[in-house]
Design a protein around this motif. Structure first.
Motif, mmCIF file in Angstrom:
data_model
loop_
_atom_site.group_PDB
_atom_site.id
_atom_site.type_symbol
_atom_site.label_atom_id
_atom_site.label_comp_id
_atom_site.label_asym_id
_atom_site.label_seq_id
_atom_site.Cartn_x
_atom_site.Cartn_y
_atom_site.Cartn_z
ATOM 1 N N TYR A 43 0.833 -1.264 -0.138
ATOM 2 C CA TYR A 43 0.110 0.167 0.015
ATOM 3 C C TYR A 43 0.889 1.308 -0.092
ATOM 4 C CZ TYR A 43 -3.833 -3.260 1.295
ATOM 5 O OH TYR A 43 -4.656 -4.454 1.304
ATOM 6 N N PRO A 44 0.196 2.319 -0.283
ATOM 7 C CA PRO A 44 0.896 3.517 -0.390
ATOM 8 C C PRO A 44 1.526 4.128 1.175
ATOM 9 C CG PRO A 44 -1.175 3.900 -1.585
ATOM 10 C CD PRO A 44 -1.135 2.608 -0.497
ATOM 11 N N ASP A 45 2.723 4.946 1.125
ATOM 12 C CA ASP A 45 3.137 5.405 2.181
ATOM 13 C C ASP A 45 2.081 6.074 3.196
ATOM 14 O OD1 ASP A 45 5.480 5.772 4.148
ATOM 15 O OD2 ASP A 45 5.897 7.712 3.144
ATOM 16 N N HIS A 46 2.039 5.550 4.566
ATOM 17 C CA HIS A 46 1.300 6.321 5.484
ATOM 18 C C HIS A 46 -0.243 5.922 5.177
ATOM 19 C CE1 HIS A 46 4.385 8.900 7.576
ATOM 20 N NE2 HIS A 46 4.663 9.220 6.053
ATOM 21 N N HIS A 47 -0.155 4.504 4.558
ATOM 22 C CA HIS A 47 -1.774 4.167 4.102
ATOM 23 C C HIS A 47 -2.458 3.972 5.358
ATOM 24 C CE1 HIS A 47 -5.118 2.412 1.882
ATOM 25 N NE2 HIS A 47 -4.772 1.285 2.886
ATOM 26 N N GLN A 48 -3.930 4.354 5.465
ATOM 27 C CA GLN A 48 -4.493 3.947 6.867
ATOM 28 C C GLN A 48 -5.297 2.875 6.295
ATOM 29 O OE1 GLN A 48 -4.599 5.453 9.579
ATOM 30 N NE2 GLN A 48 -3.111 7.090 8.845
ATOM 31 N N PHE A 49 -4.854 1.671 6.997
ATOM 32 C CA PHE A 49 -5.143 0.287 6.641
ATOM 33 C C PHE A 49 -6.759 0.180 6.986
ATOM 34 C CE2 PHE A 49 -0.679 -0.680 7.644
ATOM 35 C CZ PHE A 49 -0.381 -1.116 6.387
ATOM 36 N N SER A 50 -7.702 -0.164 6.166
ATOM 37 C CA SER A 50 -9.077 -0.572 6.537
ATOM 38 C C SER A 50 -9.332 -1.622 7.056
ATOM 39 C CB SER A 50 -9.818 -0.079 5.059
ATOM 40 O OG SER A 50 -9.481 -0.931 4.130
ATOM 41 N N LEU A 51 -10.559 -1.808 7.487
ATOM 42 C CA LEU A 51 -10.900 -3.199 7.567
ATOM 43 C C LEU A 51 -11.083 -4.312 6.541
ATOM 44 C CD1 LEU A 51 -12.034 -5.401 10.127
ATOM 45 C CD2 LEU A 51 -14.273 -4.495 9.550
ATOM 46 N N LYS A 52 -11.434 -3.667 5.324
ATOM 47 C CA LYS A 52 -11.329 -4.639 4.204
ATOM 48 C C LYS A 52 -9.935 -4.913 3.817
ATOM 49 C CE LYS A 52 -12.710 -4.000 -0.900
ATOM 50 N NZ LYS A 52 -12.990 -3.001 -1.675
ATOM 51 N N ASN A 53 -8.685 -3.976 3.883
ATOM 52 C CA ASN A 53 -7.303 -4.426 3.651
ATOM 53 C C ASN A 53 -7.011 -5.577 4.662
ATOM 54 O OD1 ASN A 53 -6.454 -0.848 3.663
ATOM 55 N ND2 ASN A 53 -7.272 -2.161 1.660
ATOM 56 N N ILE A 54 -7.191 -5.473 5.792
ATOM 57 C CA ILE A 54 -6.727 -6.483 6.580
ATOM 58 C C ILE A 54 -7.763 -7.970 6.611
ATOM 59 C CG2 ILE A 54 -6.171 -7.157 9.007
ATOM 60 C CD1 ILE A 54 -4.695 -4.653 7.566
ATOM 61 N N SER A 55 -8.769 -7.575 6.228
ATOM 62 C CA SER A 55 -9.539 -8.973 6.072
ATOM 63 C C SER A 55 -9.358 -9.620 4.784
ATOM 64 C CB SER A 55 -11.199 -8.576 5.802
ATOM 65 O OG SER A 55 -11.918 -7.952 7.191
ATOM 66 N N LYS A 56 -8.779 -8.911 3.736
ATOM 67 C CA LYS A 56 -8.355 -9.504 2.484
ATOM 68 C C LYS A 56 -7.012 -10.508 3.036
ATOM 69 C CE LYS A 56 -6.921 -8.593 -2.246
ATOM 70 N NZ LYS A 56 -5.687 -9.778 -2.139
ATOM 71 N N LEU A 57 -6.055 -9.487 3.710
ATOM 72 C CA LEU A 57 -4.905 -10.284 4.350
ATOM 73 C C LEU A 57 -5.121 -11.623 4.992
ATOM 74 C CD1 LEU A 57 -1.719 -10.329 4.742
ATOM 75 C CD2 LEU A 57 -2.301 -8.941 6.693
ATOM 76 N N ALA A 58 -5.970 -11.559 5.849
ATOM 77 C CA ALA A 58 -6.540 -12.902 6.526
ATOM 78 C C ALA A 58 -7.163 -13.763 5.818
ATOM 79 C CB ALA A 58 -7.619 -12.158 7.666
ATOM 80 N N ASP A 59 -7.821 -13.280 4.911
ATOM 81 C CA ASP A 59 -8.619 -14.357 3.833
ATOM 82 C C ASP A 59 -7.311 -15.273 3.054
ATOM 83 O OD1 ASP A 59 -10.981 -13.985 4.699
ATOM 84 O OD2 ASP A 59 -11.514 -12.517 3.013
ATOM 85 N N ASP A 60 -6.477 -14.388 2.409
ATOM 86 C CA ASP A 60 -5.225 -15.022 1.695
ATOM 87 C C ASP A 60 -4.487 -15.896 2.579
ATOM 88 O OD1 ASP A 60 -6.369 -13.618 -0.268
ATOM 89 O OD2 ASP A 60 -4.680 -12.070 -0.498
ATOM 90 N N PHE A 61 -4.140 -15.362 3.833
ATOM 91 C CA PHE A 61 -3.392 -16.105 4.795
ATOM 92 C C PHE A 61 -3.955 -17.455 5.232
ATOM 93 C CE2 PHE A 61 -1.897 -17.238 9.060
ATOM 94 C CZ PHE A 61 -0.371 -17.172 8.890
ATOM 95 N N LEU A 62 -5.366 -17.492 5.465
ATOM 96 C CA LEU A 62 -6.025 -18.731 5.515
ATOM 97 C C LEU A 62 -6.148 -19.498 4.509
ATOM 98 C CD1 LEU A 62 -8.913 -17.130 8.159
ATOM 99 C CD2 LEU A 62 -6.802 -18.573 8.694
ATOM 100 N N ALA A 63 -6.168 -19.158 3.365
ATOM 101 C CA ALA A 63 -6.373 -20.019 2.076
ATOM 102 C C ALA A 63 -4.995 -20.419 1.789
ATOM 103 C CB ALA A 63 -6.982 -19.062 0.930
#
Length: 354
Positions: free
Chosen positions: A267-287
């Motif tokens: 993501y860009p510098d200083h990006h404010q992570f959203s719940l959508k961003n972290i949920s996507k990370l979680a889904d990819d990790f679990l898959a």
């Protein structure tokens, strides 16, 4: 990309004219640059993006905090608050910015403050502190620091010296003349003397300026609470890397030495992570079916993961943090330390603040 730069070049000329006139007005005294009766050290760079300002600021804190009542003062980029604010133990990145939040977590007994107007910030801090470190303040001409440290990123130092928006410079290269120390950061741990000489010529320091070379020091992995773990990365590890920093290339190159299985959520510098961003990370990790898999982020990014709305997902992921520091090449550390401490000693007020 090169064609876009040429299209933007006229705008860079206009931007350059504005910056040159502004700097001339400060130098000529038409615009006021405030000096203070205590040591003020500024850390900054000429271009946009990360040149290692935060690790340098942390290095200075460690060097000086034992003998001085010091404060760091940042703009607090990306925060939702305004005005002067001193961080308390509960301050979040949304309150003070990600880098100040990182400083506060690592140095809880040091005053960490933010203010858009650094003059007002110093006025608030100077009565109870005898030393102030300004983070990312090289272009903040309203304050005239007593000592300036200018950083150049080794990975970008050979790029064309074009100003925004065609290039990456915030001000003309001639602005380096205001620095007391020049640091070429993020160098390889082994840098041949011929390469150092070529880089020194590239920087073209003034006679009064000392030039130092530093590399990134990657420290053991930590959990989100700051405790060191014994987790190791090897070639069987699949890494999910989460970054919202200006230049993740050195970090990627470091991790590729340990494993080639890297999935980068960038993501860009200083990006404010959203719940959508972290949920996507979680889904990819679990898959991911890898037997050994880890999620790693940077210290700065970890601060922005502390927002309340993200906690339900973040707590389930066991995200690890990769801290960094700096190492001086050529056994230059003592020389650097002496230049900094000599300045502070010379200009420190004899007061009972300590």
């Amino acid at each position: 990309m090169i064609y876009l730069r040429w299209l933007l070049f006229p705008f860079s000329l206009l931007y350059s004219l504005v910056v040159v006139i502004r700097n001339w007005c400060f130098t000529a005294g038409i615009l006021k640059s405030r000096e203070f009766d205590l040591p003020v050290i500024a850390v900054g760079n000429l271009d946009v993006g990360g040149a290692g300002k935060s690790p340098m600021t942390e290095y200075l804190i460690r060097l000086l905090k034992g003998n001085h009542k010091l404060a760091t003062l940042s703009r607090g980029y990306g925060r939702k608050t305004t005005g002067f604010l001193v961080a308390d133990a509960h301050a979040q990145a949304s309150d003070i910015g990600d880098e100040p939040a990182q400083f506060k977590n690592k140095f809880p007994h040091v005053t960490i403050a933010v203010a858009e107007k650094r003059v007002e910030g110093i006025e608030q801090l100077q009565t109870s502190h005898d030393l102030i470190i300004l983070d990312d303040a090289y272009q903040h001409r309203a304050v005239k620091p007593g000592f300036s440290i200018l950083l150049f990123d080794y990975n970008r130092i050979r790029e064309p010296r074009l100003l925004l928006p065609a290039g990456n410079l915030r001000e003309p290269f001639a602005g380096r003349k205001r620095a007391d120390i020049i640091v070429i950061s993020k160098c390889p741990t082994v840098l041949e003397l011929g390469d150092q000489s070529e880089l020194q010529k590239r920087v073209n320091p003034f006679p009064n300026q000392a030039v130092f070379f530093t590399s990134i020091s990657y420290l053991p992995l930590q959990n989100m609470g700051g405790q060191t773990t014994n987790t190791m990365i090897d070639d069987s590890t699949t890494l999910f890397l989460l970054t919202g920093i200006a230049n993740a290339h050195p970090l990627l190159e470091h991790l590729k030495k340990q494993t080639l299985h890297i999935i980068h959520h960038k993501y860009p510098d200083h990006h404010q992570f959203s719940l959508k961003n972290i949920s996507k990370l979680a889904d990819d990790f679990l898959a991911c079916n890898a037997q050994k898999k880890l999620i790693i982020t940077t210290e700065k990014d970890a601060q922005r993961l502390g927002e309340q709305e993200l906690q339900q997902v973040v707590k389930k992921l066991n995200i690890l943090v990769l801290p960094i520091g700096i190492e001086f090449l050529n056994n230059q550390q003592k020389q650097f330390d002496k230049l900094v401490t000599d300045y502070v000693r010379k200009y420190s007020k004899h007061s009972p603040i300590h």
